[in-house]
Design an enzyme around this catalytic site. Sequence first.
Site, PDB file in Angstrom:
ATOM      1  N   LYS A   1      47.395  42.950  40.851  1.00 59.62           N
ATOM      2  CA  LYS A   1      46.562  43.234  42.029  1.00 59.62           C
ATOM      3  C   LYS A   1      47.130  42.572  43.282  1.00 59.62           C
ATOM      4  O   LYS A   1      46.513  42.585  44.341  1.00 59.62           O
ATOM      5  CB  LYS A   1      45.127  42.757  41.782  1.00 59.62           C
TER       6      LYS A   1
ATOM      7  N   CYS B   1      34.095  49.587  36.311  1.00 60.16           N
ATOM      8  CA  CYS B   1      33.986  48.577  35.235  1.00 60.16           C
ATOM      9  C   CYS B   1      32.822  47.611  35.415  1.00 60.16           C
ATOM     10  O   CYS B   1      32.627  46.729  34.579  1.00 60.16           O
ATOM     11  CB  CYS B   1      35.274  47.771  35.066  1.00 60.16           C
TER      12      CYS B   1
ATOM     13  N   ASP C   1      36.030  34.164  38.728  1.00 58.65           N
ATOM     14  CA  ASP C   1      36.867  35.339  38.461  1.00 58.65           C
ATOM     15  C   ASP C   1      37.445  35.772  39.812  1.00 58.65           C
ATOM     16  O   ASP C   1      36.772  36.395  40.626  1.00 58.65           O
ATOM     17  CB  ASP C   1      36.000  36.432  37.832  1.00 58.65           C
TER      18      ASP C   1
ATOM     19  N   HIS D   1      32.294  42.390  36.688  1.00 53.96           N
ATOM     20  CA  HIS D   1      33.208  43.288  35.987  1.00 53.96           C
ATOM     21  C   HIS D   1      33.014  43.105  34.476  1.00 53.96           C
ATOM     22  O   HIS D   1      32.637  42.023  34.031  1.00 53.96           O
ATOM     23  CB  HIS D   1      34.629  42.884  36.391  1.00 53.96           C
TER      24      HIS D   1
ATOM     25  N   GLN E   1      39.831  39.619  42.603  1.00 53.65           N
ATOM     26  CA  GLN E   1      39.792  40.325  43.892  1.00 53.65           C
ATOM     27  C   GLN E   1      39.915  39.384  45.089  1.00 53.65           C
ATOM     28  O   GLN E   1      39.818  39.839  46.234  1.00 53.65           O
ATOM     29  CB  GLN E   1      38.480  41.121  44.025  1.00 53.65           C
TER      30      GLN E   1
HETATM   31  N1  PMP Z   1      37.393  40.969  37.375  1.00 54.42           N
HETATM   32  C1  PMP Z   1      37.413  41.677  38.506  1.00 54.42           C
HETATM   33  C2  PMP Z   1      36.493  41.276  39.613  1.00 54.42           C
HETATM   34  C3  PMP Z   1      38.286  42.759  38.653  1.00 54.42           C
HETATM   35  O1  PMP Z   1      38.279  43.455  39.779  1.00 54.42           O
HETATM   36  C4  PMP Z   1      39.148  43.089  37.582  1.00 54.42           C
HETATM   37  C5  PMP Z   1      40.095  44.263  37.701  1.00 54.42           C
HETATM   38  N2  PMP Z   1      39.493  45.419  38.183  1.00 54.42           N
HETATM   39  C6  PMP Z   1      39.112  42.309  36.430  1.00 54.42           C
HETATM   40  C7  PMP Z   1      38.224  41.257  36.348  1.00 54.42           C
HETATM   41  C8  PMP Z   1      40.018  42.576  35.268  1.00 54.42           C
HETATM   42  O2  PMP Z   1      41.357  42.442  35.650  1.00 54.42           O
HETATM   43  P1  PMP Z   1      42.544  42.863  34.675  1.00 54.42           P
HETATM   44  O3  PMP Z   1      42.230  44.260  34.219  1.00 54.42           O
HETATM   45  O4  PMP Z   1      43.753  42.804  35.528  1.00 54.42           O
HETATM   46  O5  PMP Z   1      42.561  41.910  33.552  1.00 54.42           O
END
Ligand code: PMP
Length: 412
Positions: free
Chosen positions: A227, A365, A201, A123, A204
């Site tokens: 999430k 993203c 990270d 991401h 998910q």
């Molecule tokens: N890493 C991963 C794997 C994600 O799926 C996401 C959210 N889509 C993020 C980082 C970023 O999370 P946040 O926007 O809640 O900070």
Amino acid sequence: MYKLEEIIKQFPMLDGSKTMQGHPLVFLDNASTTLKPYCVIKAIEEYYSDYTANHHRGDYDLCYKVDMKVQEVREKVAKFINSEVNEVVFTSGDTESLNLIAYGYALDNLKKDDVILLSLEEHASNTLPWYRICELTGAKVEFVDLEDKKITVNRVKEAFNKCKNIKIVSFAHVGNVLGYEIDAKNIANVVHEHGAIFVLDAAQSVPHIKTDFKDLDVDFITFSAHKMCGPTGIGALIGKYSLLQKMSLFKTGGGMNVKFNKNMEVIPLDAPYKFEAGTLNIAGIIGFGAAIDFINSIGLDAIKEHELELARYALSRLESCKDVVIYNKDSNSGIIAFNRAGVFAQDEATLLNSKGIAVRSGQHCAKMIDEVLDTIATVRASFYLYTSKEEVDIFCDNLIKGGDILDAYFSK
Ligand code: PMP
């Protein structure tokens, strides 16, 4: 027995009154964010209506109550993730947690030609902070080779064999496009054998599977409450205490220091408080605690099984549809990444929207994923603890039926 009907009743967004384009809402964008149950909304409302006060700011009862609530949630998070209480830093979410590691740890510890190992499936939030650190330190990013689109222990070993300068490895525990879970524990072993640190990270994974900080023996875990049925704007960084204590300050201000003087000498509090400058997102923290209670009341094993069952069911229904290309049939998650042959992902999502179905399209993203998938964009349907088989049927029926993008505009 999974009490889906009871669970659905806890969500105002699923009370049957919500529609999109005149159709009942089918919310399949849970990898992006999740719906909130009444208990989370109520907990936040109670803070605002019954005991509003700041945290660590006053010697009166209300303030003490808020302090106790915040501490209670810190303990809940620690128990949920199996860390020590003082290893839990409240942040605004996964992205801020990753930036805190980048600026608080990497900026001090990396030098020219050191290497940060990532994957092409990460991401933006697990990529761009590291790019910035490379700009500032002269370090470099390398990408681990994938094995059939997956990060494996062997490929990580090979990366270390090829490159002696890897100092930080940062991977998603579960990818947000393909939903593959990495073998975090064994990867952590390899990373530590080579004296590097491992950032997980877990945006998910924490909402869907048991994620045990101590057992995995990773150095940092990051995630967001929104999430996992919690509010937006709150999340956590979990870090080994010895590392947190050594890390530099990222934000400074009120609430994070013991004392400062006119000579610009500042004595920060110990971790985790030294990272929590300014008034905390107290309502968010309280909602986060309620979300953890809610998830615990169902159980992560049951949640995972429910999501997998739905994913298997969707795959079995879509299997016969030659027009649908699925990119992650072997994924062990509730995420399905797909395209309808000859249809651009955003058009497909628009068409599904015209039937009341919310899915995500594009690169989600993870903007380097096109190098892995050979397509510039995918559609992603992602299930969660409240998704029903009926909703999966509506999604599959519409996908199988197909349709022209123009139907989205003319077939009301
Ligand atoms: N890493 C991963 C794997 C994600 O799926 C996401 C959210 N889509 C993020 C980082 C970023 O999370 P946040 O926007 O809640 O900070």
